[in-house]
Design a protein around this motif. Structure first.
Motif, short mmCIF file in Angstrom:
data_model
loop_
_atom_site.label_atom_id
_atom_site.label_comp_id
_atom_site.label_asym_id
_atom_site.label_seq_id
_atom_site.Cartn_x
_atom_site.Cartn_y
_atom_site.Cartn_z
N GLN A 35 54.65 21.59 -112.63
CA GLN A 35 55.72 20.88 -113.36
C GLN A 35 55.14 19.78 -114.23
N GLN A 36 54.13 19.06 -113.71
CA GLN A 36 53.51 17.99 -114.50
C GLN A 36 52.80 18.55 -115.73
N LEU A 37 52.15 19.70 -115.57
CA LEU A 37 51.49 20.32 -116.72
C LEU A 37 52.51 20.72 -117.79
N LEU A 38 53.62 21.31 -117.36
CA LEU A 38 54.66 21.68 -118.32
C LEU A 38 55.23 20.44 -119.02
N SER A 39 55.45 19.39 -118.24
CA SER A 39 56.00 18.15 -118.83
C SER A 39 55.03 17.55 -119.84
N ALA A 40 53.73 17.59 -119.52
CA ALA A 40 52.73 17.05 -120.44
C ALA A 40 52.72 17.84 -121.74
N GLY A 41 52.86 19.16 -121.64
CA GLY A 41 52.90 19.99 -122.84
C GLY A 41 54.13 19.72 -123.67
N ILE A 42 55.28 19.53 -123.02
CA ILE A 42 56.52 19.23 -123.75
C ILE A 42 56.41 17.88 -124.44
N ARG A 43 55.84 16.88 -123.74
CA ARG A 43 55.69 15.56 -124.36
C ARG A 43 54.77 15.65 -125.58
N ALA A 44 53.70 16.46 -125.46
CA ALA A 44 52.76 16.58 -126.58
C ALA A 44 53.40 17.26 -127.78
N SER A 45 54.43 18.08 -127.55
CA SER A 45 55.08 18.77 -128.67
C SER A 45 55.93 17.82 -129.50
N GLY A 46 56.33 16.70 -128.91
CA GLY A 46 57.16 15.73 -129.63
C GLY A 46 58.61 16.15 -129.78
N MET A 47 59.03 17.21 -129.06
CA MET A 47 60.40 17.69 -129.14
C MET A 47 61.13 17.44 -127.82
N PRO A 48 62.45 17.35 -127.85
CA PRO A 48 63.21 17.27 -126.61
C PRO A 48 62.94 18.50 -125.74
N THR A 49 63.15 18.36 -124.45
CA THR A 49 62.81 19.43 -123.51
C THR A 49 63.47 20.75 -123.88
N ALA A 50 64.79 20.73 -124.11
CA ALA A 50 65.51 21.98 -124.40
C ALA A 50 64.97 22.63 -125.67
N GLN A 51 64.72 21.84 -126.68
CA GLN A 51 64.21 22.38 -127.94
C GLN A 51 62.79 22.93 -127.77
N ALA A 52 61.95 22.21 -127.00
CA ALA A 52 60.57 22.66 -126.78
C ALA A 52 60.54 23.99 -126.04
N LEU A 53 61.39 24.13 -125.01
CA LEU A 53 61.42 25.37 -124.25
C LEU A 53 61.95 26.52 -125.11
N THR A 54 62.96 26.25 -125.92
CA THR A 54 63.50 27.27 -126.80
C THR A 54 62.44 27.74 -127.79
N GLU A 55 61.68 26.79 -128.35
CA GLU A 55 60.63 27.12 -129.31
C GLU A 55 59.52 27.92 -128.63
N LEU A 56 59.20 27.56 -127.38
CA LEU A 56 58.17 28.27 -126.64
C LEU A 56 58.56 29.73 -126.43
N VAL A 57 59.81 29.96 -126.02
CA VAL A 57 60.30 31.31 -125.81
C VAL A 57 60.32 32.09 -127.12
N ARG A 58 60.80 31.44 -128.19
CA ARG A 58 60.87 32.11 -129.50
C ARG A 58 59.48 32.53 -129.97
N GLN A 59 58.49 31.64 -129.79
CA GLN A 59 57.14 31.96 -130.23
C GLN A 59 56.56 33.11 -129.42
N ALA A 60 56.83 33.09 -128.11
CA ALA A 60 56.32 34.17 -127.25
C ALA A 60 56.91 35.51 -127.65
N MET A 61 58.21 35.53 -127.93
CA MET A 61 58.86 36.78 -128.34
C MET A 61 58.34 37.24 -129.69
N SER A 62 58.08 36.30 -130.58
CA SER A 62 57.58 36.65 -131.90
C SER A 62 56.19 37.27 -131.82
N ASP A 63 55.34 36.67 -130.95
CA ASP A 63 53.97 37.17 -130.81
C ASP A 63 53.92 38.53 -130.14
N ALA A 64 54.80 38.72 -129.17
CA ALA A 64 54.74 39.94 -128.38
C ALA A 64 55.40 41.12 -129.05
#
Length: 395
Positions: A170-199
């Motif tokens: 959980q701490q690793l995920l939180s550190a990654g979200i903080r580094a993205s500079g986006m709110p949690t919900a937006q960061a997770l949405t962007e992460l999922v979108r990028q994964a779907m786009s790549d795959a």
């Protein structure tokens, strides 16, 4: 004296596994007396956990076929018990590492070390990119497909391997979200979108993923062969000598999958998984624990063609070339038994024995048969001084 990973690997590559005796299991060394029993789901989880932990910990080597003893609360490599190469499915080990660990570690080698009776298997996991975390599906210890919605992170700590606690993940995920500079919900949405786009749609993997330099070439071959029923990737791509390969699902549910193979100087080929398994199994009979594909080689077309081709599941014959056995043919009997046989070849070369039996004659045709046979232990063929003396006495 062996005191680091580099020197230990050098000893294994020089077929001197006994040089490791006396070493302690460490951050980079793990020893096991017996092979992973891959029919047991728990053993598969243990294999991938061990490899991923070394990938997360700067690299290391797992040596299988050496016992340990407990000394001052530390495991010390004690004796070489060896393994039977015919009882170890090296190809399956490589495949499980590629399929179960995300992302698949780069440069992992699975090889043999030592002489007959004292052969050990080693899995060399080199150091990986410092910013990459290797994860697995959460262990369940029972048969069935892995859960795609779970994640576990194995880590190496001295001579032991452990799972990273949920709080630290959980701490690793939180550190990654903080580094993205986006709110949690937006960061997770962007992460999922990028994964779907790549795959791409309906898949967690791309064609050619794992081999960036060959990815475009593999995608082009995939598109040319897609009409044969090629589905989504089932693993990352991997290199085998001068060839690159990737496991694929079938486009139709319930049908056997494919192996996409690109070999230098030959057109791409899609090989039905049952036939691919037959090819690998034939090569397992190679003496000295040689890699199966290095022995039998890879499929070649029956004629000189330059367009992609397909080997379907119901094929009865496959020509192979490029291995240490030379050109050969796998054929399936009416009872479903596959057998490898060498392909005879003719040559106009004439040796010193050409005149034997025909001296003074002018034959219309002279044929000579030359057979090359692999030998499991060439050292036994040496004519030593005692053997020469015995031979002279017998003559």
């Amino acid at each position: 004296m062996l005191n680091d990973l580099k020197s230990a690997l050098a000893a294994l590559e020089a077929h001197r596994p006994r040089s490791l005796l006396g070493l302690r299991e460490t951050q980079w060394l793990d020893a096991k007396s017996g092979p992973y029993q891959l029919a047991d789901p728990k053993a598969v989880e243990e294999l991938t956990k061990d490899v991923a932990a070394f990938a997360n910990g700067g690299g290391g080597v797992v040596v299988i076929g050496i016992t340990t003893r407990l000394e001052h609360d530390e495991e010390v490599l004690d004796d070489v018990v060896g393994l039977d190469p015919t009882a170890v499915n090296v190809d399956q080990i490589r495949k499980l590492i590629r399929q179960r660990i995300t992302p698949a570690p780069r440069g992992v080698r699975v090889g043999w070390s030592g002489a007959d009776g004292e052969q050990v298997l080693f899995i060399d996991i080199p150091a990986q990119a410092a910013d990459t975390l290797f994860v697995l599906p959460a262990p369940v210890g029972k048969p069935g497909a892995t859960r795609p919605d779970t994640v576990a992170v194995p880590m190496r700590d001295g001579d032991s391997t452990y799972w990273l606690p949920r709080g630290e993940i959980q701490q690793l995920l939180s550190a990654g979200i903080r580094a993205s500079g986006m709110p949690t919900a937006q960061a997770l949405t962007e992460l999922v979108r990028q994964a779907m786009s790549d795959a791409g749609p309906g898949s967690g993997l791309r064609v050619g993923q794992g081999l960036p330099d060959r990815e475009r070439e593999m995608r082009e071959a995939y598109e040319q062969l897609a009409g044969a029923g090629l589905g989504q990737p089932a693993s990352e791509a991997w290199a085998q000598g001068g060839a690159v390969l990737q496991d694929l699902h079938h486009a139709a549910d319930g049908e056997p999958g494919w192996v996409l193979c690109l070999s230098a100087g030959r057109p791409p080929v899609a090989i039905a998984t049952p036939v691919w398994q037959v090819i690998v199994e034939a090569g397992r009979r190679a003496p000295g624990g040689q890699d199966p594909l290095a022995a039998v080689g890879l499929p070649r077309p029956l004629t000189d063609v330059d367009s992609p081709w397909v080997i379907p599941a119901d094929t009865r014959s496959v020509d192979l070339d490029g291995g240490s056995w030379g050109a050969g043919r796998l054929t399936c009997s009416g009872r479903g038994v596959w057998r490898w046989q060498p392909i005879p070849c003719f040559s106009l070369e004439q040796g010193r024995s050409a005149g034997i039996g025909t001296s003074g004659q002018t034959p219309a045709l002279r044929l000579r048969a030359l057979v090359n046979l692999p030998w499991a232990d060439p050292g036994t063929l040496e004519v030593t001084k005692p053997r020469r003396t015995l031979l002279e006495q017998q003559l």
